[in-house]
Scaffold this motif. Structure first.
Motif, PDB file in Angstrom:
ATOM      1  N   ASP A 501      16.111  -0.143 -11.993  1.00  0.00           N
ATOM      2  CA  ASP A 501      15.618  -0.050 -10.614  1.00  0.00           C
ATOM      3  C   ASP A 501      14.380  -0.920 -10.477  1.00  0.00           C
ATOM      4  O   ASP A 501      13.475  -0.848 -11.320  1.00  0.00           O
ATOM      5  CB  ASP A 501      15.222   1.389 -10.246  1.00  0.00           C
ATOM      6  N   GLY A 502      14.313  -1.697  -9.420  1.00  0.00           N
ATOM      7  CA  GLY A 502      13.121  -2.500  -9.173  1.00  0.00           C
ATOM      8  C   GLY A 502      12.754  -2.503  -7.708  1.00  0.00           C
ATOM      9  O   GLY A 502      13.605  -2.288  -6.837  1.00  0.00           O
ATOM     10  N   SER A 503      11.478  -2.749  -7.426  1.00  0.00           N
ATOM     11  CA  SER A 503      11.009  -2.764  -6.039  1.00  0.00           C
ATOM     12  C   SER A 503       9.846  -3.725  -5.894  1.00  0.00           C
ATOM     13  O   SER A 503       8.985  -3.830  -6.778  1.00  0.00           O
ATOM     14  CB  SER A 503      10.563  -1.353  -5.616  1.00  0.00           C
ATOM     15  N   LEU A 504       9.838  -4.443  -4.773  1.00  0.00           N
ATOM     16  CA  LEU A 504       8.742  -5.333  -4.400  1.00  0.00           C
ATOM     17  C   LEU A 504       8.383  -5.048  -2.953  1.00  0.00           C
ATOM     18  O   LEU A 504       9.255  -5.071  -2.079  1.00  0.00           O
ATOM     19  CB  LEU A 504       9.166  -6.793  -4.564  1.00  0.00           C
ATOM     20  N   ALA A 505       7.121  -4.726  -2.689  1.00  0.00           N
ATOM     21  CA  ALA A 505       6.705  -4.364  -1.330  1.00  0.00           C
ATOM     22  C   ALA A 505       5.399  -5.054  -0.967  1.00  0.00           C
ATOM     23  O   ALA A 505       4.533  -5.284  -1.824  1.00  0.00           O
ATOM     24  CB  ALA A 505       6.540  -2.849  -1.209  1.00  0.00           C
ATOM     25  N   TYR A 506       5.276  -5.377   0.308  1.00  0.00           N
ATOM     26  CA  TYR A 506       4.043  -5.968   0.844  1.00  0.00           C
ATOM     27  C   TYR A 506       3.725  -5.285   2.162  1.00  0.00           C
ATOM     28  O   TYR A 506       4.588  -5.171   3.041  1.00  0.00           O
ATOM     29  CB  TYR A 506       4.204  -7.473   1.059  1.00  0.00           C
ATOM     30  N   ASN A 507       2.493  -4.787   2.294  1.00  0.00           N
ATOM     31  CA  ASN A 507       2.056  -4.102   3.506  1.00  0.00           C
ATOM     32  C   ASN A 507       0.876  -4.839   4.122  1.00  0.00           C
ATOM     33  O   ASN A 507      -0.029  -5.285   3.405  1.00  0.00           O
ATOM     34  CB  ASN A 507       1.620  -2.665   3.179  1.00  0.00           C
ATOM     35  N   TRP A 508       0.904  -4.984   5.441  1.00  0.00           N
ATOM     36  CA  TRP A 508      -0.255  -5.525   6.141  1.00  0.00           C
ATOM     37  C   TRP A 508      -0.519  -4.675   7.374  1.00  0.00           C
ATOM     38  O   TRP A 508       0.162  -3.673   7.609  1.00  0.00           O
ATOM     39  CB  TRP A 508      -0.080  -6.996   6.466  1.00  0.00           C
ATOM     40  N   ASP A 509      -1.527  -5.044   8.147  1.00  0.00           N
ATOM     41  CA  ASP A 509      -2.007  -4.170   9.217  1.00  0.00           C
ATOM     42  C   ASP A 509      -0.918  -3.790  10.205  1.00  0.00           C
ATOM     43  O   ASP A 509      -0.848  -2.648  10.655  1.00  0.00           O
ATOM     44  CB  ASP A 509      -3.167  -4.834   9.978  1.00  0.00           C
ATOM     45  N   ARG A 510      -0.056  -4.722  10.566  1.00  0.00           N
ATOM     46  CA  ARG A 510       0.913  -4.466  11.621  1.00  0.00           C
ATOM     47  C   ARG A 510       2.359  -4.441  11.127  1.00  0.00           C
ATOM     48  O   ARG A 510       3.291  -4.382  11.935  1.00  0.00           O
ATOM     49  CB  ARG A 510       0.784  -5.505  12.732  1.00  0.00           C
ATOM     50  N   GLY A 511       2.554  -4.467   9.818  1.00  0.00           N
ATOM     51  CA  GLY A 511       3.928  -4.481   9.351  1.00  0.00           C
ATOM     52  C   GLY A 511       4.062  -4.313   7.860  1.00  0.00           C
ATOM     53  O   GLY A 511       3.099  -4.083   7.133  1.00  0.00           O
ATOM     54  N   PHE A 512       5.298  -4.428   7.396  1.00  0.00           N
ATOM     55  CA  PHE A 512       5.598  -4.291   5.982  1.00  0.00           C
ATOM     56  C   PHE A 512       6.908  -5.013   5.681  1.00  0.00           C
ATOM     57  O   PHE A 512       7.718  -5.294   6.574  1.00  0.00           O
ATOM     58  CB  PHE A 512       5.723  -2.817   5.579  1.00  0.00           C
ATOM     59  N   ALA A 513       7.133  -5.291   4.403  1.00  0.00           N
ATOM     60  CA  ALA A 513       8.404  -5.825   3.926  1.00  0.00           C
ATOM     61  C   ALA A 513       8.643  -5.258   2.540  1.00  0.00           C
ATOM     62  O   ALA A 513       7.712  -5.154   1.726  1.00  0.00           O
ATOM     63  CB  ALA A 513       8.395  -7.355   3.886  1.00  0.00           C
ATOM     64  N   LYS A 514       9.884  -4.868   2.272  1.00  0.00           N
ATOM     65  CA  LYS A 514      10.205  -4.214   1.004  1.00  0.00           C
ATOM     66  C   LYS A 514      11.588  -4.655   0.536  1.00  0.00           C
ATOM     67  O   LYS A 514      12.526  -4.741   1.325  1.00  0.00           O
ATOM     68  CB  LYS A 514      10.170  -2.694   1.179  1.00  0.00           C
ATOM     69  N   VAL A 515      11.692  -4.944  -0.762  1.00  0.00           N
ATOM     70  CA  VAL A 515      12.968  -5.299  -1.380  1.00  0.00           C
ATOM     71  C   VAL A 515      13.197  -4.354  -2.548  1.00  0.00           C
ATOM     72  O   VAL A 515      12.335  -4.214  -3.425  1.00  0.00           O
ATOM     73  CB  VAL A 515      12.975  -6.761  -1.886  1.00  0.00           C
ATOM     74  N   ASN A 516      14.352  -3.686  -2.564  1.00  0.00           N
ATOM     75  CA  ASN A 516      14.742  -2.826  -3.672  1.00  0.00           C
ATOM     76  C   ASN A 516      15.964  -3.432  -4.367  1.00  0.00           C
ATOM     77  O   ASN A 516      16.836  -4.002  -3.701  1.00  0.00           O
ATOM     78  CB  ASN A 516      15.111  -1.420  -3.180  1.00  0.00           C
ATOM     79  N   TYR A 517      16.030  -3.270  -5.687  1.00  0.00           N
ATOM     80  CA  TYR A 517      17.190  -3.752  -6.435  1.00  0.00           C
ATOM     81  C   TYR A 517      17.580  -2.702  -7.463  1.00  0.00           C
ATOM     82  O   TYR A 517      16.721  -2.145  -8.174  1.00  0.00           O
ATOM     83  CB  TYR A 517      16.873  -5.068  -7.143  1.00  0.00           C
ATOM     84  N   THR A 518      18.862  -2.389  -7.529  1.00  0.00           N
ATOM     85  CA  THR A 518      19.380  -1.441  -8.509  1.00  0.00           C
ATOM     86  C   THR A 518      20.635  -2.000  -9.150  1.00  0.00           C
ATOM     87  O   THR A 518      21.539  -2.476  -8.454  1.00  0.00           O
ATOM     88  CB  THR A 518      19.717  -0.086  -7.854  1.00  0.00           C
ATOM     89  N   HIS A 519      20.666  -1.970 -10.466  1.00  0.00           N
ATOM     90  CA  HIS A 519      21.910  -2.234 -11.188  1.00  0.00           C
ATOM     91  C   HIS A 519      22.280  -0.960 -11.934  1.00  0.00           C
ATOM     92  O   HIS A 519      21.519  -0.471 -12.773  1.00  0.00           O
ATOM     93  CB  HIS A 519      21.771  -3.375 -12.189  1.00  0.00           C
TER      94      HIS A 519
END
Length: 641
Positions: A501-519
């Motif tokens: 399981d892996g995850s990469l996330a970025y948060n800023w004042d007005r938004g966010f972006a997140k990527v999850n990966y599972t094998h």
């Protein structure tokens, strides 16, 4: 494994889309370990779908609840067909609760296990493999805990009354969905009454072909009552019922709502009325302002899961409860208690017979911060079970379960997580609708199951960035045949899921972006698992989930989710890759307080695909896959007052 140009476009588009959530700073208690970040909990396999995330996804089905996730996948089709998988393990091997109440499941293999309408869902907690002792018995592959909203979640402290009315419509089988909720509070009393109704036509897949037996026909009601004394003693009662009564695809007299059809011309598809129902009644007591060491809680639940699938029908009955106390320690808590259930699976039409299953368990789970760097969680439970087969044979056995997990801060930005668990699963009820179907069931070699799980990983947090990764392994041994071939209930199987399981996330004042990966490499008796291994798992392979959001203004939000399934060539029939993108926007007019308007575009690229967790994907010689809806536009309006 290939990542197509469209996959890159999905990633870029989803990151540029969506709604605002802020980074979570508060400490949380999710499953086995109390630590400071959502990423750490995800690393241990304890993922929370928060209220904010549910608001973004606006789920109309359980599949929508987990949109953008990679470790939790849901099969498609009508509500009665949807099944939840965690790292490729089917939910019948997990402990499933709604508002803490145990849910019985598994009435028929061509339908889902727990019928849920996500309207007023507050959060979902997912424990993957390593479930705490107080999650309940039978958590072989982990736990799923759904929590719904109370009146006080929807009202300000000084507000005595409120409500919500919503309507959604669209093309491609959406039909019309109507939601209503009324709620109030006064002098410690509170109440909530809600209702949902959705009707529609069969949808079309990405190739423009109608998928028979997928029409929406869902009805749901919920009543919640509560009283809280001035000293914090709280008593609540909840009753809910959800029904799916639409026309469903049938071959040979049996509804197979999880298939698009059968290849055989001798078993043509016809449409007959299906029926699936979940009814639950729960009485709970908690002390929300405990004094000293005494902080008790108790719960009593009765629920039914019923299916009528044409040639056969059956009901699962469950009476369960628990009493526990949370002891407050100098550096954490210790939860100790006793729980029990009495369940049965009864065939009601097309065949006859019944099985019964009882369990009594004792448990204790500690969660402690030993110092500024080290937090731990560890627990033990003992269960004893009794089982009576359809032929009158009796079985009984007991076993211990244990778990331990830690979170250790290596540096200011890097943290180690690790956990181990062994879980006594015991016996399992067979399929209610098919008890003694075709031939009388036999119970030679019938026995108890057990699982062993491990997880280890790292997470890195720096400013707005959060990265995590973990290796997991869950091995479930001696699972008895719930759907017995030739009536042999004693046939046993071993299911294993292992992967990353892996995850990469970025948060800023007005938004966010997140990527999850599972094998998840899922095997059955050391071979790649089949796509029709009902009640066990599916060959999901590699999945990527994406979610992003941005607030253009305070009252205008855009967002999206995406799922990318990579080609899985580990099965006899290669499972094809697919990429699906969903986008939405919400707007709250300043001139109309309480009104929210929303527009969704699902499956933007009109992809022709069947969910990786759907049944029979590798049986292309005999099974027509259940393809998901093609491009779908929906609009909705919700008024809160």
């Amino acid at each position: 494994m290939t990542f197509t140009n469209r996959g890159a476009l999905l990633l870029t588009t989803a990151i540029c889309a969506a709604s605002s959530v802020s980074a979570q700073d508060d400490a949380t208690f999710l499953g086995t370990l109390r630590i400071e970040s959502e990423q750490a909990q995800s690393l241990l396999g304890n993922t929370e779908i928060t209220e904010e995330e549910l608001d973004d996804r606006a789920p109309a089905s359980v599949a929508d609840v987990f949109s953008g996730e990679s470790s939790v996948t849901v099969s498609g089709g009508a509500a009665m067909a949807q099944k939840v998988l965690v790292n490729g393990v089917e939910e019948s091997l997990l402990s499933v609760t709604i508002d803490g109440a145990r849910q019985n499941k598994g009435a028929f293999h061509h339908t889902g296990n727990v019928l849920i309408d996500p309207y007023l869902l507050k959060r979902v907690e997912v424990s993957e493999g390593i479930a705490p002792a107080d999650a309940g018995p039978g958590a072989l592959g982990g736990a799923l805990a759904y929590t719904t909203k109370d009146a006080r979640d929807l009202l300000d402290l000084d507000d005595p009354f409120g409500g919500m009315i919503g309507v959604t419509t669209g093309d491609n089988g959406t039909g019309v969905r109507r939601n209503m909720a009324l709620y109030g509070q006064q002098g410690g009393f509170e109440w909530l009454l809600s209702a949902s109704r959705q009707t529609g036509d069969d949808y079309e897949d990405g190739d423009g072909d109608e998928v028979e037996g997928t029409e929406a026909d869902l009805t749901s009601y919920m009543l919640k009552l509560g009283y809280t004394t001035k000293s914090g003693k709280r008593l609540t009662f909840a009753a809910s019922e959800t029904e799916d009564t639409g026309g469903r695809a049938s071959q040979g007299g049996f509804i197979r709502s999880d298939f698009g059809g059968l290849v055989s011309a001798s078993r043509p598809t016809t449409i007959i009325d299906g029926y699936a129902r979940r009814s639950s009644y729960t009485l709970s007591y908690t002390d929300e302002n405990p004094q000293g060491w005494f902080a008790p809680s108790a719960q009593l639940t009765y629920n039914e899961q019923e299916v009528d699938v044409g040639a056969v029908s059956g009901v699962n009955y469950s009476l369960s409860g628990n009493v526990e106390n949370e002891f407050h320690l100098a550096n954490g808590t210790l939860t100790a208690g006793i729980d029990a259930f009495d369940e049965s699976a009864v065939a009601t039409e097309g065949t006859s017979g019944a099985e019964s299953h009882q369990n009594v368990g004792l448990y204790a789970q500690a969660r402690q911060d030993l110092n500024d760097r080290l937090s731990v969680s560890y627990g033990l439970r003992y269960d004893y079970q009794w089982f009576e087969g359809a032929d009158g044979s009796d079985f009984e056995e007991g076993g211990f379960s244990g778990n331990a997990a830690l979170d250790y801060v290596l540096t200011d930005t890097l943290t180690l997580n690790a956990g181990l668990a062994t879980t006594f699963g015991g016996f399992a009820l067979g399929e209610a609708a098919l008890v003694n179907y075709g031939s009388d069931w036999t119970y030679d070699d019938f026995g108890a199951s057990r699982s062993n799980s491990a997880r280890i990983g790292l997470r890195w947090n720096s400013g707005p960035w959060a990265i995590s990764g973990a290796l997991f392994h869950t091995e479930i041994n001696n699972v008895n045949a719930v759907l017995p071939s030739g009536g042999d209930r004693g046939a046993q199987a071993d299911v294993t899921t292992r992967g990353f399981d892996g995850s990469l996330a970025y948060n800023w004042d007005r938004g966010f972006a997140k990527v999850n990966y599972t094998h998840a490499n899922v095997t059955l008796d050391d071979d790649t698992i089949s796509g029709t291994s009902y009640y066990l798992g599916r060959p999901v392979g590699s999945i990527m989930g994406l979610e992003a959001g941005y607030d253009i203004r305070d009252n205008w939000r855009v967002g999206g989710t995406a799922e990318i399934a990579f080609e899985n060539d580990s099965t006899d029939t290669d499972l094809p890759a697919y990429e699906v993108l969903n986008l939405y926007t919400t707007y709250q007019p300043a001139a109309l307080n309480g009104l929210e308007l929303r527009m969704d575009i699902k499956n933007v690229f009109d992809e022709q695909y069947a969910s990786r967790s759907s049944d029979g994907l590798d049986y292309t010689g005999s099974v027509i896959p259940l393809y998901e809806p093609g491009r779908t536009f929906t609009v909705s309006a919700t008024m809160r007052f």
